[in-house]
Design a protein around this motif. Structure first.
Motif, PDB file in Angstrom:
ATOM      1  N   THR A   1       9.471   2.728   3.878  1.00 23.24           N
ATOM      2  CA  THR A   1       9.616   1.319   4.277  1.00 23.24           C
ATOM      3  C   THR A   1       8.867   1.052   5.583  1.00 23.24           C
ATOM      4  OG1 THR A   1      11.760   1.264   3.217  1.00 23.24           O
ATOM      5  CG2 THR A   1      11.331  -0.461   4.845  1.00 23.24           C
TER       6      THR A   1
ATOM      7  N   ILE B   1       1.576   2.724  -6.802  1.00 21.31           N
ATOM      8  CA  ILE B   1       2.297   2.936  -5.543  1.00 21.31           C
ATOM      9  C   ILE B   1       3.334   1.828  -5.330  1.00 21.31           C
ATOM     10  CG2 ILE B   1       2.010   3.408  -3.072  1.00 21.31           C
ATOM     11  CD1 ILE B   1      -0.797   4.243  -3.705  1.00 21.31           C
TER      12      ILE B   1
ATOM     13  N   LYS C   1      11.451   0.610   0.104  1.00 21.24           N
ATOM     14  CA  LYS C   1      12.386  -0.464   0.468  1.00 21.24           C
ATOM     15  C   LYS C   1      13.149  -0.901  -0.788  1.00 21.24           C
ATOM     16  CE  LYS C   1      11.453  -4.939   1.268  1.00 21.24           C
ATOM     17  NZ  LYS C   1      12.545  -5.796   0.769  1.00 21.24           N
ATOM     18  N   ASP C   2      12.430  -0.943  -1.905  1.00 25.13           N
ATOM     19  CA  ASP C   2      13.050  -1.255  -3.195  1.00 25.13           C
ATOM     20  C   ASP C   2      13.349   0.077  -3.893  1.00 25.13           C
ATOM     21  OD1 ASP C   2      12.569  -4.369  -3.410  1.00 25.13           O
ATOM     22  OD2 ASP C   2      10.745  -3.481  -2.601  1.00 25.13           O
TER      23      ASP C   2
ATOM     24  N   LEU D   1       0.755   0.296   1.458  1.00 23.61           N
ATOM     25  CA  LEU D   1       0.694   0.908   0.119  1.00 23.61           C
ATOM     26  C   LEU D   1      -0.773   1.076  -0.309  1.00 23.61           C
ATOM     27  CD1 LEU D   1       3.450  -0.943  -2.013  1.00 23.61           C
ATOM     28  CD2 LEU D   1       3.732   0.816  -0.315  1.00 23.61           C
TER      29      LEU D   1
ATOM     30  N   HIS E   1       2.136  -8.663   3.375  1.00 25.95           N
ATOM     31  CA  HIS E   1       2.375  -8.296   4.767  1.00 25.95           C
ATOM     32  C   HIS E   1       1.940  -6.844   4.966  1.00 25.95           C
ATOM     33  CE1 HIS E   1       5.850  -6.284   3.083  1.00 25.95           C
ATOM     34  NE2 HIS E   1       6.303  -7.442   2.593  1.00 25.95           N
TER      35      HIS E   1
ATOM     36  N   GLN F   1      14.400   0.065  -7.552  1.00 25.31           N
ATOM     37  CA  GLN F   1      13.253  -0.329  -8.383  1.00 25.31           C
ATOM     38  C   GLN F   1      12.325   0.869  -8.604  1.00 25.31           C
ATOM     39  OE1 GLN F   1      10.963  -4.119  -7.861  1.00 25.31           O
ATOM     40  NE2 GLN F   1       9.536  -2.793  -6.787  1.00 25.31           N
TER      41      GLN F   1
ATOM     42  N   THR G   1       2.103  -6.329  -6.747  1.00 24.62           N
ATOM     43  CA  THR G   1       2.833  -7.125  -5.749  1.00 24.62           C
ATOM     44  C   THR G   1       3.128  -8.523  -6.307  1.00 24.62           C
ATOM     45  OG1 THR G   1       1.072  -8.408  -4.655  1.00 24.62           O
ATOM     46  CG2 THR G   1       1.268  -6.094  -4.018  1.00 24.62           C
TER      47      THR G   1
ATOM     48  N   TYR H   1      10.008 -18.881  -3.530  1.00 22.64           N
ATOM     49  CA  TYR H   1       9.339 -17.621  -3.190  1.00 22.64           C
ATOM     50  C   TYR H   1       7.973 -17.962  -2.588  1.00 22.64           C
ATOM     51  CZ  TYR H   1       8.314 -12.721  -3.200  1.00 22.64           C
ATOM     52  OH  TYR H   1       8.038 -11.451  -2.774  1.00 22.64           O
TER      53      TYR H   1
ATOM     54  N   ALA I   1      13.079  -4.529   8.133  1.00 24.68           N
ATOM     55  CA  ALA I   1      12.157  -4.160   7.055  1.00 24.68           C
ATOM     56  C   ALA I   1      11.275  -5.360   6.729  1.00 24.68           C
ATOM     57  CB  ALA I   1      12.949  -3.745   5.825  1.00 24.68           C
ATOM     58  N   MET I   2       9.974  -5.125   6.635  1.00 17.95           N
ATOM     59  CA  MET I   2       9.077  -6.231   6.276  1.00 17.95           C
ATOM     60  C   MET I   2       9.375  -6.682   4.859  1.00 17.95           C
ATOM     61  SD  MET I   2       5.460  -5.348   7.914  1.00 17.95           S
ATOM     62  CE  MET I   2       5.302  -5.115   9.666  1.00 17.95           C
TER      63      MET I   2
HETATM   64  P1  AMP Z   1       6.864  -7.364  -3.650  1.00 17.19           P
HETATM   65  O1  AMP Z   1       5.614  -8.144  -3.402  1.00 17.19           O
HETATM   66  O2  AMP Z   1       7.992  -7.713  -2.746  1.00 17.19           O
HETATM   67  O3  AMP Z   1       7.257  -7.329  -5.116  1.00 17.19           O
HETATM   68  O4  AMP Z   1       6.510  -5.868  -3.271  1.00 17.19           O
HETATM   69  C1  AMP Z   1       5.423  -5.205  -3.822  1.00 17.19           C
HETATM   70  C2  AMP Z   1       5.500  -3.755  -3.451  1.00 17.19           C
HETATM   71  O5  AMP Z   1       5.505  -3.624  -2.043  1.00 17.19           O
HETATM   72  C3  AMP Z   1       6.799  -3.080  -3.958  1.00 17.19           C
HETATM   73  O6  AMP Z   1       6.499  -1.767  -4.377  1.00 17.19           O
HETATM   74  C4  AMP Z   1       7.656  -3.078  -2.717  1.00 17.19           C
HETATM   75  O7  AMP Z   1       8.620  -2.045  -2.715  1.00 17.19           O
HETATM   76  C5  AMP Z   1       6.603  -2.846  -1.644  1.00 17.19           C
HETATM   77  N1  AMP Z   1       7.087  -3.296  -0.334  1.00 17.19           N
HETATM   78  C6  AMP Z   1       7.556  -4.525   0.004  1.00 17.19           C
HETATM   79  N2  AMP Z   1       7.955  -4.536   1.286  1.00 17.19           N
HETATM   80  C7  AMP Z   1       7.743  -3.291   1.771  1.00 17.19           C
HETATM   81  C8  AMP Z   1       7.962  -2.654   3.040  1.00 17.19           C
HETATM   82  N3  AMP Z   1       8.470  -3.309   4.067  1.00 17.19           N
HETATM   83  N4  AMP Z   1       7.605  -1.365   3.164  1.00 17.19           N
HETATM   84  C9  AMP Z   1       7.080  -0.672   2.128  1.00 17.19           C
HETATM   85  N5  AMP Z   1       6.857  -1.208   0.912  1.00 17.19           N
HETATM   86  C10 AMP Z   1       7.182  -2.491   0.732  1.00 17.19           C
END
Ligand code: AMP
Length: 282
Positions: free
Chosen positions: A179, A149, A153-154, A40, A34, A157, A29, A75, A187-188
């Motif tokens: 998501t 995992i 949402k991405d 995950l 959140h 990616q 992450t 960020y 979407a969170m």
């Molecule tokens: P990030 O911190 O935004 O880079 O996200 C880290 C991981 O969390 C990535 O695999 C994202 O796809 C996943 N993620 C972020 N937001 C969500 C969401 N709302 N639902 C499911 N997975 C998420």
């Protein structure tokens, strides 16, 4: 829960876990955690319930995947809060390296994605996925996970990471998680925290757009121009559309009509905050 800042220490800990025959589950992450991130982690525990395992979360705001210095600067970074959330999720290790450690002076090698990165975010954010998969490959070498995992949402990616893991023979199983949404459907995202209350209301247009496309396809509409027009109508004036595309779910190439499973993907700037979302059609 142990917080590890050092690469070599993390590598050694992972080696020890493997020697003790523990499955390693990894959730990378960028922090500002959140419920989406926490889902995950929960998924990871469920995946290996009944098997000895360790859950490792990394928190690293990766500078090389940001296109705009402003986006990187603003960020959200909430490490103390993140750590206290993770303490309640049975996380064994949190890996929080510094940028200087991940990219020491003189570092120049990167992982280049293939055709999947030509479309959607890859088209509007040049170099973004190179940054993403380079850091993911580095993290995989450090954490040595059995399972990693990622959120759907991405979607792009996730597809590019799956391809990278396969092409570069990483002995890791890549798992996708649906998501996670707020109660009103948004979407969170860590970036939601940067929206003004009024922007937060406008952001709901994204979900409304996805829902409208679902409604139209379930009533038989297959024409992509018509679907895009209907979604654009909902989004316009709510923000600046970065892209609005219907793409083949495997190749991510834009399609003209919906013949098989198709991804509707949206990226939009609201209050200068870039939000993405997607759904599968029909
Ligand atoms: P990030 O911190 O935004 O880079 O996200 C880290 C991981 O969390 C990535 O695999 C994202 O796809 C996943 N993620 C972020 N937001 C969500 C969401 N709302 N639902 C499911 N997975 C998420």
């Amino acid at each position: 829960m142990k917080v590890v800042k050092d690469i070599v220490q993390m590598q050694r800990l992972s080696q020890q876990l493997r020697l003790r025959r523990k499955k390693i589950i990894f959730v990378p992450t960028m922090g500002a955690l959140h419920q989406g991130h926490l889902a995950l982690i929960k998924h990871g525990h469920q995946l290996c319930s009944g098997t000895p395992h360790a859950l490792i979360v990394s928190i690293f705001v990766n500078p090389t995947q940001f296109n705009s210095p402003k986006d990187f600067k603003f960020y959200p970074r909430t490490l103390p809060k993140d750590l206290s959330l993770l303490r309640h999720c049975k996380v064994d290790y949190v890996f929080t390296p510094s940028a200087a450690m991940m990219y020491p002076e003189g570092a120049e090698t990167c992982v280049e994605p293939g055709a999947l990165a030509q479309y959607l975010c890859g088209a509007t954010r040049p170099g973004h996925f190179r940054g993403v998969i380079t850091i993911v490959a580095k993290l995989f070498h450090i954490v040595q996970p059995d399972f990693a995992i990622f959120g759907e949402k991405d979607f792009q990616q996730l597809a590019i990471i799956r391809q990278m893991a396969k092409d570069l023979n990483f002995p890791v199983q890549i798992i996708g998680h649906p998501t996670v949404r707020e109660s009103d459907g948004l979407a969170m995202s860590s970036r939601n925290a940067r929206l003004s209350p009024e922007g937060r209301r406008r952001a709901l247009a994204v979900v409304q757009g996805l829902r409208e496309a679902k409604r139209l396809t379930s009533s038989g509409v297959r024409n992509v121009t018509r679907l895009k027009k209907a979604v654009r109508h909902i989004l316009q004036e709510k923000g600046k559309i970065d892209y609005l595309e219907l793409v083949d779910v495997q190749t991510l190439r834009p399609v003209k009509t919906i013949k098989q499973k198709t991804l509707l993907a949206i990226a939009i700037f609201i209050d200068e905050v870039r939000l993405i979302d997607n759904c599968l059609l029909p």
